[in-house]
Design a protein around this motif. Structure first.
Motif, PDB file in Angstrom:
ATOM      1  N   PRO A 134       0.804  -1.210   0.000  1.00 51.37           N
ATOM      2  CA  PRO A 134       0.000   0.000   0.000  1.00 51.37           C
ATOM      3  C   PRO A 134       0.840   1.264   0.000  1.00 51.37           C
ATOM      4  CG  PRO A 134      -0.050  -1.042   2.143  1.00 51.37           C
ATOM      5  CD  PRO A 134       0.748  -1.939   1.261  1.00 51.37           C
ATOM      6  N   GLN A 135       0.243   2.384  -0.466  1.00 43.88           N
ATOM      7  CA  GLN A 135       0.984   3.625  -0.585  1.00 43.88           C
ATOM      8  C   GLN A 135       1.218   4.283   0.759  1.00 43.88           C
ATOM      9  OE1 GLN A 135      -0.647   6.388  -3.342  1.00 43.88           O
ATOM     10  NE2 GLN A 135      -0.912   4.890  -4.957  1.00 43.88           N
ATOM     11  N   PHE A 136       2.313   5.035   0.843  1.00 43.15           N
ATOM     12  CA  PHE A 136       2.581   5.882   1.983  1.00 43.15           C
ATOM     13  C   PHE A 136       2.915   7.274   1.444  1.00 43.15           C
ATOM     14  CE2 PHE A 136       2.413   2.789   5.268  1.00 43.15           C
ATOM     15  CZ  PHE A 136       2.690   1.603   4.615  1.00 43.15           C
ATOM     16  N   PHE A 137       2.706   8.290   2.212  1.00 44.03           N
ATOM     17  CA  PHE A 137       2.791   9.650   1.726  1.00 44.03           C
ATOM     18  C   PHE A 137       3.793  10.460   2.528  1.00 44.03           C
ATOM     19  CE2 PHE A 137      -1.321   7.865   0.934  1.00 44.03           C
ATOM     20  CZ  PHE A 137      -1.446   8.028  -0.431  1.00 44.03           C
ATOM     21  N   GLU A 138       4.162  11.621   2.000  1.00 42.39           N
ATOM     22  CA  GLU A 138       5.135  12.465   2.654  1.00 42.39           C
ATOM     23  C   GLU A 138       4.624  12.922   4.009  1.00 42.39           C
ATOM     24  OE1 GLU A 138       8.077  12.970   1.552  1.00 42.39           O
ATOM     25  OE2 GLU A 138       7.725  11.838  -0.287  1.00 42.39           O
ATOM     26  N   SER A 139       5.547  12.980   4.974  1.00 37.96           N
ATOM     27  CA  SER A 139       5.160  13.289   6.345  1.00 37.96           C
ATOM     28  C   SER A 139       4.596  14.690   6.496  1.00 37.96           C
ATOM     29  CB  SER A 139       6.371  13.115   7.266  1.00 37.96           C
ATOM     30  OG  SER A 139       7.413  13.981   6.872  1.00 37.96           O
ATOM     31  N   ASP A 140       4.974  15.630   5.566  1.00 33.02           N
ATOM     32  CA  ASP A 140       4.504  17.000   5.757  1.00 33.02           C
ATOM     33  C   ASP A 140       3.047  17.168   5.354  1.00 33.02           C
ATOM     34  OD1 ASP A 140       4.767  16.695   3.068  1.00 33.02           O
ATOM     35  OD2 ASP A 140       6.047  18.454   2.741  1.00 33.02           O
ATOM     36  N   THR A 141       2.407  16.107   4.847  1.00 32.55           N
ATOM     37  CA  THR A 141       0.997  16.209   4.483  1.00 32.55           C
ATOM     38  C   THR A 141       0.088  15.565   5.516  1.00 32.55           C
ATOM     39  OG1 THR A 141       1.019  14.116   3.264  1.00 32.55           O
ATOM     40  CG2 THR A 141       1.632  16.101   2.047  1.00 32.55           C
ATOM     41  N   LYS A 142       0.625  15.095   6.615  1.00 30.78           N
ATOM     42  CA  LYS A 142      -0.196  14.356   7.574  1.00 30.78           C
ATOM     43  C   LYS A 142      -1.147  15.284   8.321  1.00 30.78           C
ATOM     44  CE  LYS A 142       2.811  14.382  11.669  1.00 30.78           C
ATOM     45  NZ  LYS A 142       3.568  13.527  12.609  1.00 30.78           N
ATOM     46  N   THR A 143      -2.256  14.686   8.790  1.00 27.65           N
ATOM     47  CA  THR A 143      -3.221  15.390   9.612  1.00 27.65           C
ATOM     48  C   THR A 143      -3.658  14.469  10.732  1.00 27.65           C
ATOM     49  OG1 THR A 143      -5.281  16.674   9.586  1.00 27.65           O
ATOM     50  CG2 THR A 143      -5.248  14.646   8.291  1.00 27.65           C
ATOM     51  N   THR A 144      -4.301  15.023  11.727  1.00 29.24           N
ATOM     52  CA  THR A 144      -4.798  14.232  12.849  1.00 29.24           C
ATOM     53  C   THR A 144      -6.311  14.243  12.839  1.00 29.24           C
ATOM     54  OG1 THR A 144      -2.854  14.742  14.200  1.00 29.24           O
ATOM     55  CG2 THR A 144      -4.811  13.941  15.355  1.00 29.24           C
ATOM     56  N   HIS A 145      -6.895  13.065  12.889  1.00 28.86           N
ATOM     57  CA  HIS A 145      -8.358  12.936  12.917  1.00 28.86           C
ATOM     58  C   HIS A 145      -8.794  12.442  14.281  1.00 28.86           C
ATOM     59  CE1 HIS A 145     -12.428  12.100  11.399  1.00 28.86           C
ATOM     60  NE2 HIS A 145     -12.383  11.062  12.205  1.00 28.86           N
ATOM     61  N   ARG A 146      -9.779  13.089  14.859  1.00 26.85           N
ATOM     62  CA  ARG A 146     -10.331  12.664  16.149  1.00 26.85           C
ATOM     63  C   ARG A 146     -11.626  11.898  15.906  1.00 26.85           C
ATOM     64  NH1 ARG A 146     -11.193  16.496  21.520  1.00 26.85           N
ATOM     65  NH2 ARG A 146     -11.779  14.810  22.950  1.00 26.85           N
ATOM     66  N   VAL A 147     -11.682  10.678  16.384  1.00 21.74           N
ATOM     67  CA  VAL A 147     -12.816   9.787  16.124  1.00 21.74           C
ATOM     68  C   VAL A 147     -14.073  10.313  16.812  1.00 21.74           C
ATOM     69  CG1 VAL A 147     -13.726   7.454  16.368  1.00 21.74           C
ATOM     70  CG2 VAL A 147     -11.285   7.807  15.890  1.00 21.74           C
ATOM     71  N   ARG A 148     -15.151  10.410  16.039  1.00 19.19           N
ATOM     72  CA  ARG A 148     -16.441  10.861  16.574  1.00 19.19           C
ATOM     73  C   ARG A 148     -17.393   9.679  16.721  1.00 19.19           C
ATOM     74  NH1 ARG A 148     -14.794  14.471  12.653  1.00 19.19           N
ATOM     75  NH2 ARG A 148     -14.466  16.626  13.358  1.00 19.19           N
ATOM     76  N   SER A 149     -18.449   9.906  17.441  1.00 21.15           N
ATOM     77  CA  SER A 149     -19.463   8.862  17.659  1.00 21.15           C
ATOM     78  C   SER A 149     -20.023   8.393  16.323  1.00 21.15           C
ATOM     79  CB  SER A 149     -20.586   9.399  18.545  1.00 21.15           C
ATOM     80  OG  SER A 149     -21.603   8.428  18.711  1.00 21.15           O
ATOM     81  N   GLY A 150     -20.095   7.098  16.132  1.00 22.03           N
ATOM     82  CA  GLY A 150     -20.655   6.522  14.907  1.00 22.03           C
ATOM     83  C   GLY A 150     -19.658   6.297  13.804  1.00 22.03           C
ATOM     84  N   GLU A 151     -18.435   6.785  13.968  1.00 26.95           N
ATOM     85  CA  GLU A 151     -17.429   6.613  12.926  1.00 26.95           C
ATOM     86  C   GLU A 151     -16.739   5.260  13.043  1.00 26.95           C
ATOM     87  OE1 GLU A 151     -15.818  10.972  11.561  1.00 26.95           O
ATOM     88  OE2 GLU A 151     -14.828  10.041  13.283  1.00 26.95           O
TER      89      GLU A 151
END
Length: 508
Positions: A382-399
């Motif tokens: 699988p692909q991996f991407f440059e570290s400077d494009t990363k983001t943080t997602h916080r899991v919400r109810s139902g996700e």
């Protein structure tokens, strides 16, 4: 009834324009297209409409009617209890009642199910401290036990050996021990190879439920042939035949498990009691307040097809509408969620029968889509991407992972690798590191599903599910509404509906 659904999948973009005559006969990069299924538009290849063959689907429907009218189906499902599990206090299991039940159990099996205080202690500990876990295992067993019993019966082994997989792996096909034993039956690499289980970078057949069960049955059959006693065969399965023969020597020649137990490795000394305790609880589950529910997926409601070229589980998910998590459950032996195509090998895809006809009827177009997407991604995967494009997602109810992956245009397997996740379970508030697609355009997994992520807004209505309804048939009643719309608006992760269920549907 033909199962029909619409999928719009953006496969790839390119810079060179084709002539009008070229577009009429083939898609991008020379891929042949069917104007009723695959169309080119704005330099993109689209799966316009996928539907099953009407005649073949009618045959399937008649066969399923015959299957569901069978008494076996009634035996499995019509007498089961509700899926819910409630905390209920049950009377303390008396020693005398346990002795009686163990004696009855011993008369039905070649295992020596004899009462002793140690076994009583294990049984009562499980009943007191592991009720929720045991109920989950009982639920899972409804899927796995039929395939276990088939392999055990084929090899003339006691059917009670099916409980061994619970002790070994807690019915987790991708379970791995600290020493590397893998799968439902916890095969070491060398032992798995000895019994024909292939292990490669893409595939680990120790995690294949059917192939590993057949291998376990052959191995146990050989161990019983050596020791002539099922208790000793199980001990040898856990610790190796050499440790059992050492224990026999050190005990002065005794050959009863309980007489040599103190000379076995510590883990093996508790192995048979754990197996017998599990057997007792499953055989007397209802007496102890456990339910026997209908599985979300039954083995005989699935089917397999041999793959003809490399394809990923999430490409299959996009084409069929089956949730990624369900495909992973049904195909656990594919380590990277990629089914390879290797000359001389027969790698198979397991799907619910409800979508098998759609896949078979349109497999050439689905493979064209997969081929083009592989070319676009530039292997390895699988692909991996440059570290400077990363983001943080916080899991919400139902996700769940599938929803989050679609939001960022990435794959479930990517998210798991980036965050060191071993399972698909998420907690509300959990933070996930994501590397979104950085090509400047949404990925194929997000295009065509953008509309599916919108909330119910404007004018909406409530639809009551009727007998025979499916998500697709309901979506066709409301112009502009897709199957994914309905699932997102109502928090549905699977495709099962019950008559009387209320669904919110937007009219706008």
């Amino acid at each position: 009834m033909a199962f029909r659904f619409y999928i719009i999948l953006l496969i790839f973009s390119f810079g060179t324009c084709f002539s009008q005559s070229q577009k009429s006969n083939q898609g991008l990069d020379g891929i042949k297209t069917n104007p009723n299924v695959i169309q080119t538009q704005n330099d993109s290849l689209l799966i316009q409409k996928v539907e099953d063959d009407i005649i073949a689907a009618d045959f399937d429907q008649k066969w399923l009617e015959e299957l569901y009218s069978n008494t076996l189906y009634d035996t499995i499902y019509n007498s089961v209890s509700d899926l819910s599990f409630e905390e209920v206090e049950y009377p303390e299991l008396s020693t005398e009642l346990l002795k009686t039940r163990l004696a009855d159990l011993s008369s039905k099996t070649p295992f020596n199910v004899e009462y002793n205080p140690g076994l009583e202690s294990v049984i009562k500990s499980y009943l007191k401290n592991r009720r929720e876990t045991l109920q989950k295992l009982i639920n899972l067993s409804a899927f796995y036990f039929p395939m276990f019993e088939r392999a055990l019966d084929k090899n003339d082994l006691p059917l009670e050996i099916k409980y061994l997989a619970i002790v070994e792996s807690a019915l987790k096909p991708r379970a791995k021990s600290r020493v590397g034993a893998t799968g439902l039956w916890q095969f070491m690499y060398s032992t798995g190879k000895m019994y024909g289980l292939d292990v490669s970078s893409y595939v680990d057949e120790r995690s294949d439920p059917i192939k590993s069960t057949e291998a376990a049955a052959q191995y146990l059959s050989k161990l019983y042939e050596i020791f002539g006693d099922w208790d000793l065969a199980l001990a040898a399965y856990n610790s190796g035949p050499g440790n059992v023969t050492k224990a026999i020597r050190r005990s002065g020649g005794y050959q009863n498990y309980w007489n040599i137990r103190h000379n076995l490795p510590r883990e093996t000394a508790g192995y048979l009691p754990a197996f017998l305790a599990t057997m007792y609880i499953f055989e007397y589950a209802e007496e102890h307040g456990f339910t026997k529910p209908r599985p979300e997926v039954a083995l005989f409601e699935t089917d397999t097809i041999r793959v003809k070229q490399m394809i990923t589980l999430d490409q299959i998910s996009e084409a069929t509408g089956v949730e990624m998590e369900e495909l992973q459950f049904l195909n656990p032996s594919y380590k990277l969620d990629i089914i390879p195509f290797v000359k001389g090998e027969n790698y198979a895809l397991r799907l619910p029968k409800t979508v098998m006809g759609d896949f078979v009827t349109n497999e050439d177009h689905i493979y064209d889509f997969a081929k083009a997407e592989f070319a676009k991604r530039e292997k390895p995967m699988p692909q991996f991407f440059e570290s400077d494009t990363k983001t943080t997602h916080r899991v919400r109810s139902g996700e769940f992972l599938g929803i989050i992956a679609r939001k960022y245009g990435v794959r479930v397997s990517d998210i798991k690798k980036w965050n060191g996740l071993r399972s698909n379970n998420l907690k509300i508030g959990q933070r996930l590191t994501i590397y979104p697609r950085n090509s400047g355009a949404p990925s194929s997994s997000s295009i065509g599903k953008t509309a599916a992520t919108k909330s119910v807004s404007g004018s909406s209505t409530t639809y009551t599910v009727r007998s025979g309804d499916s998500l697709w048939s309901i979506s066709q009643k409301f112009p502009g509404v897709s199957v994914q719309n309905i699932k997102d608006w109502n928090g549905i992760s699977g495709s099962n509906l019950k008559p009387g269920m209320k669904l919110k549907v937007s009219k706008s």
